[in-house]
Design a protein around this motif. Structure first.
Motif, PDB file in Angstrom:
ATOM      1  N   LEU A 166     -41.585 -16.341 -43.641  1.00 56.65           N
ATOM      2  CA  LEU A 166     -40.871 -15.132 -44.080  1.00 56.65           C
ATOM      3  C   LEU A 166     -39.449 -15.472 -44.556  1.00 56.65           C
ATOM      4  O   LEU A 166     -38.962 -14.910 -45.537  1.00 56.65           O
ATOM      5  N   ASN A 167     -38.797 -16.373 -43.829  1.00 58.33           N
ATOM      6  CA  ASN A 167     -37.465 -16.793 -44.264  1.00 58.33           C
ATOM      7  C   ASN A 167     -37.530 -17.477 -45.620  1.00 58.33           C
ATOM      8  O   ASN A 167     -36.667 -17.267 -46.464  1.00 58.33           O
ATOM      9  N   ARG A 168     -38.505 -18.312 -45.832  1.00 63.06           N
ATOM     10  CA  ARG A 168     -38.644 -18.986 -47.123  1.00 63.06           C
ATOM     11  C   ARG A 168     -38.888 -17.968 -48.230  1.00 63.06           C
ATOM     12  O   ARG A 168     -38.341 -18.077 -49.329  1.00 63.06           O
ATOM     13  N   ILE A 169     -39.789 -16.995 -47.868  1.00 65.92           N
ATOM     14  CA  ILE A 169     -40.100 -15.982 -48.874  1.00 65.92           C
ATOM     15  C   ILE A 169     -38.841 -15.168 -49.207  1.00 65.92           C
ATOM     16  O   ILE A 169     -38.523 -14.929 -50.379  1.00 65.92           O
ATOM     17  N   SER A 170     -38.146 -14.727 -48.157  1.00 61.54           N
ATOM     18  CA  SER A 170     -36.944 -13.934 -48.431  1.00 61.54           C
ATOM     19  C   SER A 170     -35.900 -14.789 -49.159  1.00 61.54           C
ATOM     20  O   SER A 170     -35.198 -14.314 -50.036  1.00 61.54           O
ATOM     21  N   HIS A 171     -35.757 -16.026 -48.834  1.00 58.57           N
ATOM     22  CA  HIS A 171     -34.838 -16.902 -49.506  1.00 58.57           C
ATOM     23  C   HIS A 171     -35.280 -17.131 -50.958  1.00 58.57           C
ATOM     24  O   HIS A 171     -34.443 -17.136 -51.882  1.00 58.57           O
ATOM     25  N   ALA A 172     -36.567 -17.288 -51.134  1.00 58.61           N
ATOM     26  CA  ALA A 172     -37.080 -17.490 -52.490  1.00 58.61           C
ATOM     27  C   ALA A 172     -36.939 -16.216 -53.314  1.00 58.61           C
ATOM     28  O   ALA A 172     -36.718 -16.272 -54.512  1.00 58.61           O
ATOM     29  N   GLN A 173     -37.077 -15.087 -52.705  1.00 60.49           N
ATOM     30  CA  GLN A 173     -36.992 -13.831 -53.432  1.00 60.49           C
ATOM     31  C   GLN A 173     -35.550 -13.554 -53.861  1.00 60.49           C
ATOM     32  O   GLN A 173     -35.312 -12.904 -54.852  1.00 60.49           O
ATOM     33  N   LYS A 174     -34.624 -14.060 -53.106  1.00 62.74           N
ATOM     34  CA  LYS A 174     -33.239 -13.860 -53.481  1.00 62.74           C
ATOM     35  C   LYS A 174     -32.966 -14.562 -54.810  1.00 62.74           C
ATOM     36  O   LYS A 174     -32.236 -14.054 -55.642  1.00 62.74           O
ATOM     37  N   PHE A 175     -33.504 -15.708 -54.965  1.00 60.42           N
ATOM     38  CA  PHE A 175     -33.255 -16.443 -56.206  1.00 60.42           C
ATOM     39  C   PHE A 175     -34.118 -15.964 -57.347  1.00 60.42           C
ATOM     40  O   PHE A 175     -33.782 -16.125 -58.474  1.00 60.42           O
ATOM     41  N   LYS A 176     -35.227 -15.412 -57.074  1.00 64.05           N
ATOM     42  CA  LYS A 176     -36.147 -15.014 -58.128  1.00 64.05           C
ATOM     43  C   LYS A 176     -35.928 -13.576 -58.556  1.00 64.05           C
ATOM     44  O   LYS A 176     -36.559 -13.135 -59.501  1.00 64.05           O
TER      45      LYS A 176
END
Length: 189
Positions: A166-176
């Motif tokens: 979930l952290n990776r997803i939220s971190h990835a979503q911030k950049f995308k």
């Protein structure tokens, strides 16, 4: 004359009248005596037969008295022998009864010991079963606890992995977010 003397004279007269019948009767009488149980010969002191003077008068009262004394002595001897035999038989009977009681007591003791041993054996078997039933339960509980520990550990790892993902997803979503809509994690955003 006394009754005994009269009977004796009557028997003597009958023997004189019919010698063949007397022999048969004597034989039947001896056979009857043989059929009866053998009697011990009494120890009777020998009484001297009364001396009858030849020329003098015979005293039948004296003869009768002496015969009665002899008969009484024989009877007393037979009674003594009978009571001695009876005493021996009673002693044997008492001994036999004592042996029976002793044997009965021994059997009761043996039965009591056997019953006690059987009770101990049954108790030991029941205790062994309980020790088994308890060991099996302990083993089962141990296995369940092991499985629970393993599953809790697995659940913790999976939760950790979920949090990391979930952290990776939220971190990835911030950049995308600036690049447009895309498919992230199987959802359209």
């Amino acid at each position: 004359m006394s009754d005994v003397e009269e009977e004796y004279e009557e028997q003597a007269e009958e023997e004189e009248e019919d010698p063949e019948d007397a022999g048969a009767e004597q034989q039947e009488y001896t056979e009857y005596q043989e059929e009866e149980r053998p009697r011990p010969k009494p120890m009777v002191p020998q009484l001297a037969p009364p001396k009858i003077p030849e020329g003098e008068r015979v005293d039948f009262d004296d003869i009768h008295r002496k015969r009665m004394e002899k008969d009484l002595l024989e009877l007393q001897t037979l009674i003594d022998v009978h009571f001695e035999q009876r005493k021996k038989e009673e002693e044997e009977l008492i001994g036999l009864k004592e042996r029976i009681e002793r044997r009965r007591a021994e059997r009761a003791e043996q039965q009591r010991v056997r019953t006690e041993k059987e009770r101990h054996r049954q108790t030991r078997i029941a205790e062994e079963r309980q020790r088994q039933r308890a060991q099996e339960m302990w083993n089962w509980i141990y296995q369940l606890e092991s499985e629970k520990f393993d599953l809790l550990d697995q659940m913790k790892r999976q939760k950790y992995e979920i949090v990391v993902l979930l952290n990776r997803i939220s971190h990835a979503q911030k950049f995308k977010k600036g690049h447009g809509k895309g498919k992230v994690g199987g959802r359209w955003k």
